[in-house]
Design a protein around this motif. Structure first.
Motif, mmCIF file in Angstrom:
data_model
loop_
_atom_site.group_PDB
_atom_site.id
_atom_site.type_symbol
_atom_site.label_atom_id
_atom_site.label_comp_id
_atom_site.label_asym_id
_atom_site.label_seq_id
_atom_site.Cartn_x
_atom_site.Cartn_y
_atom_site.Cartn_z
ATOM 1 N N THR A 150 -7.710 13.425 5.528
ATOM 2 C CA THR A 150 -7.930 12.635 4.312
ATOM 3 C C THR A 150 -6.865 11.569 4.156
ATOM 4 O O THR A 150 -7.163 10.413 3.834
ATOM 5 C CB THR A 150 -7.938 13.543 3.069
ATOM 6 O OG1 THR A 150 -8.997 14.500 3.200
ATOM 7 C CG2 THR A 150 -8.132 12.737 1.794
ATOM 8 N N GLN A 151 -5.615 11.936 4.404
ATOM 9 C CA GLN A 151 -4.543 10.956 4.258
ATOM 10 C C GLN A 151 -4.649 9.858 5.314
ATOM 11 O O GLN A 151 -4.392 8.688 5.023
ATOM 12 C CB GLN A 151 -3.173 11.623 4.313
ATOM 13 C CG GLN A 151 -2.075 10.687 3.819
ATOM 14 C CD GLN A 151 -0.683 11.304 3.811
ATOM 15 O OE1 GLN A 151 -0.425 12.263 4.523
ATOM 16 N NE2 GLN A 151 0.207 10.740 3.013
ATOM 17 N N GLY A 153 -3.448 10.545 -3.050
ATOM 18 C CA GLY A 153 -2.559 11.524 -2.438
ATOM 19 C C GLY A 153 -3.319 12.748 -1.977
ATOM 20 O O GLY A 153 -4.216 13.238 -2.667
ATOM 21 N N SER A 154 -2.970 13.241 -0.796
ATOM 22 C CA SER A 154 -3.667 14.405 -0.254
ATOM 23 C C SER A 154 -2.762 15.149 0.710
ATOM 24 O O SER A 154 -1.953 14.547 1.418
ATOM 25 C CB SER A 154 -4.936 13.969 0.477
ATOM 26 O OG SER A 154 -5.564 15.075 1.098
ATOM 27 N N ILE A 212 8.199 11.435 -6.727
ATOM 28 C CA ILE A 212 8.099 10.404 -5.692
ATOM 29 C C ILE A 212 7.053 9.361 -6.087
ATOM 30 O O ILE A 212 7.290 8.146 -6.055
ATOM 31 C CB ILE A 212 7.744 11.033 -4.326
ATOM 32 C CG1 ILE A 212 8.973 11.688 -3.694
ATOM 33 C CG2 ILE A 212 7.149 9.989 -3.370
ATOM 34 C CD1 ILE A 212 9.999 10.721 -3.135
ATOM 35 N N THR A 213 5.859 9.832 -6.463
ATOM 36 C CA THR A 213 4.790 8.925 -6.855
ATOM 37 C C THR A 213 5.168 8.142 -8.108
ATOM 38 O O THR A 213 4.939 6.929 -8.195
ATOM 39 C CB THR A 213 3.493 9.708 -7.102
ATOM 40 O OG1 THR A 213 3.142 10.425 -5.915
ATOM 41 C CG2 THR A 213 2.349 8.779 -7.470
ATOM 42 N N GLY A 225 0.843 -1.189 0.000
ATOM 43 C CA GLY A 225 0.000 0.000 0.000
ATOM 44 C C GLY A 225 0.878 1.238 0.000
ATOM 45 O O GLY A 225 1.849 1.315 0.766
ATOM 46 N N PHE A 226 0.577 2.199 -0.874
ATOM 47 C CA PHE A 226 1.380 3.419 -0.967
ATOM 48 C C PHE A 226 0.496 4.639 -0.751
ATOM 49 O O PHE A 226 -0.528 4.807 -1.417
ATOM 50 C CB PHE A 226 2.061 3.519 -2.335
ATOM 51 C CG PHE A 226 2.855 4.791 -2.524
ATOM 52 C CD1 PHE A 226 4.138 4.901 -2.011
ATOM 53 C CD2 PHE A 226 2.308 5.881 -3.186
ATOM 54 C CE1 PHE A 226 4.871 6.067 -2.171
ATOM 55 C CE2 PHE A 226 3.027 7.051 -3.351
ATOM 56 C CZ PHE A 226 4.318 7.151 -2.841
ATOM 57 N N ALA A 227 0.898 5.498 0.180
ATOM 58 C CA ALA A 227 0.157 6.726 0.462
ATOM 59 C C ALA A 227 1.129 7.886 0.593
ATOM 60 O O ALA A 227 2.057 7.837 1.409
ATOM 61 C CB ALA A 227 -0.663 6.576 1.747
ATOM 62 N N GLY A 228 0.924 8.920 -0.205
ATOM 63 C CA GLY A 228 1.772 10.108 -0.149
ATOM 64 C C GLY A 228 0.940 11.365 -0.242
ATOM 65 O O GLY A 228 -0.283 11.304 -0.447
ATOM 66 N N PRO A 229 1.563 12.530 -0.125
ATOM 67 C CA PRO A 229 0.836 13.792 -0.271
ATOM 68 C C PRO A 229 0.409 14.014 -1.715
ATOM 69 O O PRO A 229 0.792 13.271 -2.616
ATOM 70 C CB PRO A 229 1.863 14.853 0.160
ATOM 71 C CG PRO A 229 2.951 14.104 0.832
ATOM 72 C CD PRO A 229 2.956 12.740 0.221
#
Length: 361
Positions: free
Chosen positions: A111-112, A105-106, A84-85, A70-74
């Motif tokens: 939200t993130q 991304g958020s 980065i993404t 799982g990947f989560a970034g701004p």
């Protein structure tokens, strides 16, 4: 990359860069990403794997245990964040045994947090999280770890080491240090040299660390004095405004360090409008645009100090190794390290061809 021993709850960017193992492990940021991808050590028996001197088995790129990451970034609202993404998705796509679940991304913390919680509920095997705000995302990192999902904390550090299994990111202090040493070396033979600094957002720890590294490096050059500093906001508009103010306040100087290549677009506009070229400029982060300008040699830009987005690719490599129960090549340990700090290389006309492929747009 430099691999450091773990220090609980201490942001990695607040510590001085270690260099003793750099040459043994990784030569450049790009090479570091490649090494993590192509070499992992395993506790499992595998007749096809090589074995190092400690008896640990070293795997290769051949498909292994399937891993869902799982990947989560701004939000990718900045060239570096977009890179980065891109790096994470491209790296994951390289492996037949990796499935990537990426969020949109958020920059909104709530939200993130919700996005990470969704990934936890999907029961991904490993999480890679670049938090919009490390402190604000710490609790959801803890939640994942307690649910048995190891977390690779990317760059912006959580406020508790219990919230992640491994941290990987850039060296903000080292970035400033290397910028300062490069400028100092160029000006060491000039009497009473003057430098100015165009910093990033002043209330961010990373900006303060970059400035501290820069100031510490300049102490090695008694003839070089920093005569002015302005803090911008990592945007083109702020870079242009603050650079204009610097140019108006300083009738002449010898070198400029700009913390961020994106805000540097605005800084360059201000420089051209003022018709100034008596100084040279050193950028920050390593955009492809700046690298091309260095290669062309037709502007005041002579160097940029990397804050490599390849860290996202390496984070995927680390997550894959975690999900498969493996370590990494180049080390005797069976587990991946607790912290990996990338080296902030200085890109100049001498080595720009090497680094152009990892420049971000």
């Amino acid at each position: 990359m430099n691999i450091r021993p773990s220090t609980p709850d201490t942001p990695p960017e607040s510590r001085l860069p270690a260099t003793s193992r750099r040459s043994m492990l990784f030569g450049t940021a790009a090479a570091g990403a490649a090494l993590l991808a192509t070499g992992c050590t395993s506790n499992e028996n595998n007749d096809d794997a090589d074995t190092d001197s400690a008896g640990a088995e070293v795997a290769d790129d051949k498909p292994g245990k399937k891993v869902t990451i799982g990947f989560a970034g701004p939000q990718a609202d900045h060239g570096w964040l977009n890179a980065i993404t891109t790096q994470a998705k491209k790296r994951a796509g390289k492996y037949q045994d990796v499935t990537l679940e990426a969020t949109e991304g958020s920059n909104d913390n709530a939200t993130q947090v919700g996005q990470v919680e969704t990934l936890i509920n999907k029961k991904v095997d490993v999480l890679v999280v670049l938090p919009a705000d490390g402190k604000a995302l710490t609790q959801v990192g803890l939640k994942a770890m307690r649910a048995g999902i190891p977390v690779v904390n990317l760059d912006r550090v959580f406020s508790s080491q219990q919230a992640y299994r491994c941290w990987i990111g850039g060296d903000n202090y080292g970035m400033g240090l290397n910028a300062g040493h490069y400028i100092g070396e160029q000006l060491k033979d000039k009497k009473s040299a003057k430098v100015v600094e165009l910093a990033g957002i002043d209330n961010l720890e990373l900006t303060r660390q970059r400035t501290k590294g820069f100031d510490d490096a300049l102490e090695n050059y008694p003839n070089v004095k920093k005569v002015a500093r302005q803090a911008a906001e990592f945007t083109v508009e702020s870079g242009q405004q603050k650079m204009s103010e610097l140019l108006q306040a300083q009738r002449s100087f010898d070198a400029l360090w700009n913390h961020d290549d994106d805000q540097g677009v605005g800084a360059e506009r201000a420089i051209k409008q003022a018709g100034r070229d008596e100084f040279f400029m050193v950028g920050g982060a390593g955009s492809k645009r700046v690298m091309q300008a260095i290669k062309d040699g037709d502007s005041v830009i002579k160097a940029t100090v990397l804050y490599p987005p390849t860290m996202a690719a390496s984070a995927i490599d680390l997550a894959r190794a975690l999900g498969q129960g493996k370590g990494i090549a180049g080390m005797a340990e069976y587990e991946i390290p607790a912290q990996v700090t990338l080296y902030s290389a200085v890109v100049t006309e001498k080595n720009v061809e090497e680094y152009l492929p990892i420049g971000f747009t």
